[in-house]
Design an enzyme around this catalytic site. Sequence first.
Site, PDB file in Angstrom:
ATOM      1  N   GLY A 173       0.819  -1.209   0.000  1.00  0.00           N
ATOM      2  CA  GLY A 173       0.000   0.000   0.000  1.00  0.00           C
ATOM      3  C   GLY A 173       0.849   1.252   0.000  1.00  0.00           C
ATOM      4  N   ASP A 283      -1.189   8.881  15.379  1.00  0.00           N
ATOM      5  CA  ASP A 283      -1.785   8.565  14.070  1.00  0.00           C
ATOM      6  C   ASP A 283      -2.689   7.334  14.189  1.00  0.00           C
ATOM      7  OD1 ASP A 283      -2.273   9.051  11.428  1.00  0.00           O
ATOM      8  OD2 ASP A 283      -0.383   8.218  10.682  1.00  0.00           O
TER       9      ASP A 283
HETATM   10  P1  ATP Z   1      -0.695   7.270   6.149  1.00  0.00           P
HETATM   11  O1  ATP Z   1       0.534   7.406   5.333  1.00  0.00           O
HETATM   12  O2  ATP Z   1      -1.582   8.450   6.090  1.00  0.00           O
HETATM   13  O3  ATP Z   1      -0.367   6.838   7.544  1.00  0.00           O
HETATM   14  P2  ATP Z   1      -1.491   4.542   5.570  1.00  0.00           P
HETATM   15  O4  ATP Z   1      -1.374   4.066   6.986  1.00  0.00           O
HETATM   16  O5  ATP Z   1      -2.598   3.965   4.764  1.00  0.00           O
HETATM   17  O6  ATP Z   1      -1.605   6.107   5.517  1.00  0.00           O
HETATM   18  P3  ATP Z   1       1.106   3.396   5.088  1.00  0.00           P
HETATM   19  O7  ATP Z   1       1.428   3.448   6.537  1.00  0.00           O
HETATM   20  O8  ATP Z   1       2.159   3.794   4.131  1.00  0.00           O
HETATM   21  O9  ATP Z   1      -0.159   4.300   4.791  1.00  0.00           O
HETATM   22  O10 ATP Z   1       0.635   1.921   4.781  1.00  0.00           O
HETATM   23  C1  ATP Z   1       0.125   1.558   3.523  1.00  0.00           C
HETATM   24  C2  ATP Z   1      -0.627   0.254   3.633  1.00  0.00           C
HETATM   25  O11 ATP Z   1       0.309  -0.809   3.814  1.00  0.00           O
HETATM   26  C3  ATP Z   1      -1.524   0.151   4.855  1.00  0.00           C
HETATM   27  O12 ATP Z   1      -2.793   0.668   4.566  1.00  0.00           O
HETATM   28  C4  ATP Z   1      -1.584  -1.332   5.132  1.00  0.00           C
HETATM   29  O13 ATP Z   1      -2.653  -1.904   4.429  1.00  0.00           O
HETATM   30  C5  ATP Z   1      -0.265  -1.841   4.582  1.00  0.00           C
HETATM   31  N1  ATP Z   1       0.661  -2.195   5.680  1.00  0.00           N
HETATM   32  C6  ATP Z   1       1.393  -1.344   6.409  1.00  0.00           C
HETATM   33  N2  ATP Z   1       2.158  -1.996   7.293  1.00  0.00           N
HETATM   34  C7  ATP Z   1       1.893  -3.321   7.133  1.00  0.00           C
HETATM   35  C8  ATP Z   1       2.346  -4.542   7.767  1.00  0.00           C
HETATM   36  N3  ATP Z   1       3.232  -4.513   8.767  1.00  0.00           N
HETATM   37  N4  ATP Z   1       1.840  -5.712   7.337  1.00  0.00           N
HETATM   38  C9  ATP Z   1       0.926  -5.735   6.342  1.00  0.00           C
HETATM   39  N5  ATP Z   1       0.456  -4.638   5.711  1.00  0.00           N
HETATM   40  C10 ATP Z   1       0.917  -3.447   6.094  1.00  0.00           C
END
Ligand code: ATP
EC number: 2.7.12.2
Length: 429
Positions: A173, A283
């Site tokens: 993501g 967050d």
């Molecule tokens: P923001 O950047 O505003 O915090 P976000 O949380 O959607 O938004 P990211 O933290 O970059 O963005 O994460 C992107 C996506 O990756 C998440 O929505 C999640 O579905 C996936 N993700 C993040 N960490 C993990 C993990 N440890 N295991 C599995 N999927 C994950």
Amino acid sequence: MLWLPLGPFHAMENQMLVIRIKIPNSGAVDWTVHSGPQLLFRDVLDVIGQVLPEATTTAFEYEDEDGDRITVRSDEEMKAMLSYYYSTVMEQQVNGQLIEPLLIFPRACKPPGERNIHGLKVNTRAGPSQHSGPAVSDSLPSNSLKKSSAELKKILANGQMNEQDIRYRDTLGHGNGGTVYKAYHVPSGKILAVKVILLDITLELQKQIMSELEILYKCDSSYIIGFYGAFFVENRISICTEFMDGGSLDVYRKIPEHVLGRIAVAVVKGLTYLWSLKILHRDVKPSNMLVNTRGQVKLCDFGVSTQLVNSIAKTYVGTNAYMAPERISGEQYGIHSDVWSLGISFMEPLQLLQCIVDEDSPVLPVGEFSEPFVHFITQCMRKQPKERPAPEELMGHPFIVQFNDGNAAVVSMWVCRALEERRSQQGPP
Ligand code: ATP
Ligand code: MG
């Protein structure tokens, strides 16, 4: 057909069980379990995860006497499989035969493109033959299950993480700050989630971020995502964490209250743990709440590094729907602001998100949801930060108390079903 060299009644007496995990297009791995009848569904998934680290396995199958495949995706179905298996064991014993291991076929959510290209660290039998001889593996004893993730954490944390050891796979993501990848860590054979953030900052600031992230090594809670290490390469930082095969909560549609309740318990415990270390999450939102097929719920992306938060903020300025009103209006941020975000996060899966800043705090309709649930959310979303529940009040709230029963199977089953559904909607690869 080959048989395991176990004498009559031996297996039943010691409650020992040999599970033969069939590796697609390959051999099989034998796993000796010493307390077969107590075995849980998630324990089996955990071992499958070690045998097939690149696949997201949500269920497995076994064959009944007619050769029909039966799917197992819950503790109940596990029990049914074990009782069927033990009945066949009895029959074999009565007939004076040697006991055949329990053969299971992992079902991957998405079949991985390449498998085993880096060499699995388990004792596998090469070759496509279904009739490969028994290879009782001592690399996966049942009592090492609980230890393995802590040990891995230690190994990964001590051996420095670096780019050369990581093979990036799928993109999980994109967020505002960076991109999260599913990645394979070659030395440990483990799947990780690696968040890569582009940061044009000085070497000095890079060092500051690295030292601020040190505290993550000390975070040790089953409600907080495991941290394996971080490193800078040129102008980007990679943060390596535990991979959660259920992904984040934001992608799940309406979550039933009895599942949401168990998730809320884990989130409250995770937040309480962070607050006890004087860390504010900053967050809290569904995309930072991760779930896995073992029914675990863990928080990620909390603001341990002020410098990292500031550096990301330079590239992204804005608010999000989960921010407390006092934060949006630039006032002081505290535990209460995390509590607001907690409340709104649990309201959102119910698709009842309302305007939060200028209007009165939203109230959920009683009747459709339980009174304690509605009260919990309403209290978390009180306009006045001080009126929101303090950490100990959250833990003692009837909604949390009601679901604080450690029943991970509820979440596990729900995640597995949702992943299965998603897979069937996607159709065959
Ligand atoms: P923001 O950047 O505003 O915090 P976000 O949380 O959607 O938004 P990211 O933290 O970059 O963005 O994460 C992107 C996506 O990756 C998440 O929505 C999640 O579905 C996936 N993700 C993040 N960490 C993990 C993990 N440890 N295991 C599995 N999927 C994950
Ligand atoms: Mg995130």
